[in-house]
Write an enzyme that holds these catalytic residues in place. Structure first.
Site, PDB file in Angstrom:
ATOM      1  N   GLU A  29     -13.426   1.337 -56.287  1.00 44.44           N
ATOM      2  CA  GLU A  29     -12.339   2.291 -56.014  1.00 44.44           C
ATOM      3  C   GLU A  29     -12.993   3.643 -55.727  1.00 44.44           C
ATOM      4  OE1 GLU A  29      -9.190   3.310 -58.833  1.00 44.44           O
ATOM      5  OE2 GLU A  29      -8.142   4.367 -57.224  1.00 44.44           O
ATOM      6  N   GLU A  54     -16.371   8.707 -58.022  1.00 48.07           N
ATOM      7  CA  GLU A  54     -15.602   9.967 -58.002  1.00 48.07           C
ATOM      8  C   GLU A  54     -16.552  11.150 -57.872  1.00 48.07           C
ATOM      9  OE1 GLU A  54     -13.347  12.309 -58.221  1.00 48.07           O
ATOM     10  OE2 GLU A  54     -11.601  11.078 -57.986  1.00 48.07           O
ATOM     11  N   ASP A 104      -8.054  12.721 -50.333  1.00 48.20           N
ATOM     12  CA  ASP A 104      -7.772  14.097 -49.883  1.00 48.20           C
ATOM     13  C   ASP A 104      -7.483  14.066 -48.385  1.00 48.20           C
ATOM     14  OD1 ASP A 104      -8.241  14.991 -52.447  1.00 48.20           O
ATOM     15  OD2 ASP A 104     -10.373  15.323 -52.090  1.00 48.20           O
ATOM     16  N   ASP A 140       0.285   9.194 -48.935  1.00 47.48           N
ATOM     17  CA  ASP A 140       1.609   9.796 -48.687  1.00 47.48           C
ATOM     18  C   ASP A 140       1.565  10.609 -47.404  1.00 47.48           C
ATOM     19  OD1 ASP A 140      -0.249  11.461 -50.295  1.00 47.48           O
ATOM     20  OD2 ASP A 140       1.178  12.993 -49.674  1.00 47.48           O
TER      21      ASP A 140
HETATM   22  C1  LIG Z   1      -5.790  13.284 -54.108  1.00 55.08           C
HETATM   23  S1  LIG Z   1      -6.846  12.667 -55.318  1.00 55.08           S
HETATM   24  C2  LIG Z   1      -6.248  11.016 -55.604  1.00 55.08           C
HETATM   25  C3  LIG Z   1      -6.715  10.435 -56.892  1.00 55.08           C
HETATM   26  C4  LIG Z   1      -6.270   9.003 -57.196  1.00 55.08           C
HETATM   27  N1  LIG Z   1      -6.753   8.061 -56.209  1.00 55.08           N
HETATM   28  C5  LIG Z   1      -4.761   8.918 -57.341  1.00 55.08           C
HETATM   29  O1  LIG Z   1      -4.143   8.286 -56.472  1.00 55.08           O
HETATM   30  O2  LIG Z   1      -4.222   9.441 -58.304  1.00 55.08           O
HETATM   31  C6  LIG Z   1      -8.348  12.354 -54.385  1.00 55.08           C
HETATM   32  C7  LIG Z   1      -9.554  12.091 -55.281  1.00 55.08           C
HETATM   33  O3  LIG Z   1     -10.668  11.700 -54.472  1.00 55.08           O
HETATM   34  C8  LIG Z   1     -11.831  12.320 -54.978  1.00 55.08           C
HETATM   35  N2  LIG Z   1     -12.786  12.364 -53.839  1.00 55.08           N
HETATM   36  C9  LIG Z   1     -12.701  13.133 -52.725  1.00 55.08           C
HETATM   37  N3  LIG Z   1     -13.699  12.858 -51.864  1.00 55.08           N
HETATM   38  C10 LIG Z   1     -14.447  11.873 -52.448  1.00 55.08           C
HETATM   39  C11 LIG Z   1     -15.625  11.165 -52.064  1.00 55.08           C
HETATM   40  N4  LIG Z   1     -16.244  11.418 -50.897  1.00 55.08           N
HETATM   41  N5  LIG Z   1     -16.124  10.220 -52.895  1.00 55.08           N
HETATM   42  C12 LIG Z   1     -15.514   9.977 -54.089  1.00 55.08           C
HETATM   43  N6  LIG Z   1     -14.407  10.622 -54.509  1.00 55.08           N
HETATM   44  C13 LIG Z   1     -13.868  11.550 -53.708  1.00 55.08           C
HETATM   45  C14 LIG Z   1     -11.358  13.674 -55.478  1.00 55.08           C
HETATM   46  O4  LIG Z   1     -12.221  14.214 -56.461  1.00 55.08           O
HETATM   47  C15 LIG Z   1      -9.989  13.331 -56.057  1.00 55.08           C
HETATM   48  O5  LIG Z   1     -10.060  12.970 -57.424  1.00 55.08           O
END
Ligand SMILES: C[S@@+](CC[C@H](N)C(=O)[O-])C[C@H]1O[C@@H](n2cnc3c(N)ncnc32)[C@H](O)[C@@H]1O
Length: 314
Positions: A29, A54, A104, A140
């Site tokens: 994930e 993460e 993101d 979303d």
């Molecule tokens: C909008 S949040 C969504 C978190 C989770 N998937 C949820 O649905 O609740 C996006 C997450 O992706 C992580 N993230 C962003 N770019 C990433 C990357 N290149 N590799 C790993 N994690 C990443 C961010 O730190 C953040 O926690």
């Protein structure tokens, strides 16, 4: 229980028995947030080796506590970029599934290149997924959704099935937040049907990096930031510190390689038979070509300060 994998413990490619204790299907994930969905996956699929990746340290900590609390034993967590893990740590054709939930969206046009799901990542993924392996994507963000379908489709490596998100896909913090706000949620599965041309991984170097120079460190009185480019990235020697005992210099170095940035310490210490330069284990760095280049960069800088190189690495 060992849940967090530190960079220095990674081996390329990942050995499931070493990292998980079992030879089970590998599932990732990417960007797991608070780890709620990861824990849900782990409990629903006890025979999966689940690797959560993460970039956020806070998320790693929250998910770590969750795994301990819920006594989950088939999850490992890695703090870093999912691109690095997929490219460098996952062996070719070895990944069963990867989940990307509410990544993101980088909505501004000038930031689109930061999106995880873009054509180069889909190409990379096609080489790491096993035949029939799946990327499961939920968001979303309508525009990112269309973008990902287009980028994934352009590679020709995936059969793409958009559809309603399965109930399990909504077990994330963001999903629950958007559902409460009655936002529309988009979902698609990308099944790998062919491989893009191969994507080479970073080269891991297990040997110790070192150099020995003739000369005296006490004669060095100043330091300026050094930048050195090499084939796969950059080395920035940021600062130099003198140890209180006075017989050793410590260099703080930033090593930038494809999808991997590390900050490491390199020490030069005075011994009777010369000045010994080597990588410090502080922070448990991953030993790569870039790290070797960093020892090289520090050694070369010491040579510009009047020391004479006697021996460079093994
Ligand atoms: C909008 S949040 C969504 C978190 C989770 N998937 C949820 O649905 O609740 C996006 C997450 O992706 C992580 N993230 C962003 N770019 C990433 C990357 N290149 N590799 C790993 N994690 C990443 C961010 O730190 C953040 O926690």
């Amino acid at each position: 229980m060992k849940v967090i994998i530190r960079p220095g413990e990674l081996r390329f490619p990942l050995d499931p028995v070493v990292s998980f204790g079992k030879q089970n299907p590998l599932v990732i994930e990417a960007g797991f947030g608070d780890g709620h969905f990861l824990a849900h996956l782990a409990k629903s699929h006890p025979k999966w080796n689940l690797l959560g990746v993460e970039v956020s340290l806070g998320s790693i900590w929250r998910a770590y506590r969750r795994m301990l609390r819920e006594e989950i034993s088939n999850v490992r967590l890695y703090r870093g970029d999912a691109r690095f893990i997929v490219r460098d740590v996952v062996a070719e054709n070895s990944l069963s599934r990867i989940y990307v939930k509410f990544p993101d969206p980088w909505p501004r046009k000038k930031h689109r290149s930061r999106r995880l799901l873009c054509a180069p990542f889909f190409n990379l993924l096609s080489t790491r997924l096993e035949d029939g392996g799946v990327l499961s994507f939920t968001t979303d963000h309508a525009e990112y959704f269309d973008f990902a379908l287009e980028e994934g489709g352009s590679t020709g490596c995936f059969e793409i099935t958009p559809g309603e998100p399965p109930a399990a896909a909504m077990e994330t913090k963001y999903a629950r937040k958007w559902l409460e706000m009655e936002k529309e949620i988009f979902h698609a599965e990308f099944k790998k049907i062919s491989n893009a041309p191969s994507y080479p991984a970073l080269i891991q170097i297990i040997d110790m990096h070192h150099a020995i120079l003739d000369g005296n460190l006490s004669s060095i009185g100043s330091f300026k930031k050094q930048i050195h480019a090499f084939k796969d990235g950059h080395i920035i020697v940021l600062e130099a510190f003198r140890e209180l005992s006075g017989d050793s210099l410590i260099f703080k170095v930033r090593v930038e390689e494809t999808d991997l940035v590390q900050e490491i310490l390199i020490q030069a210490w005075q011994k009777t038979d010369g000045v010994f330069v080597s990588l410090q284990p502080f922070g448990d760095p991953l030993s790569t070509r870039g790290v070797r280049e960093a020892v090289h960069a520090v050694t070369n800088w010491l040579a510009t300060q009047g020391l004479v190189v006697k021996e460079k690495w093994i």
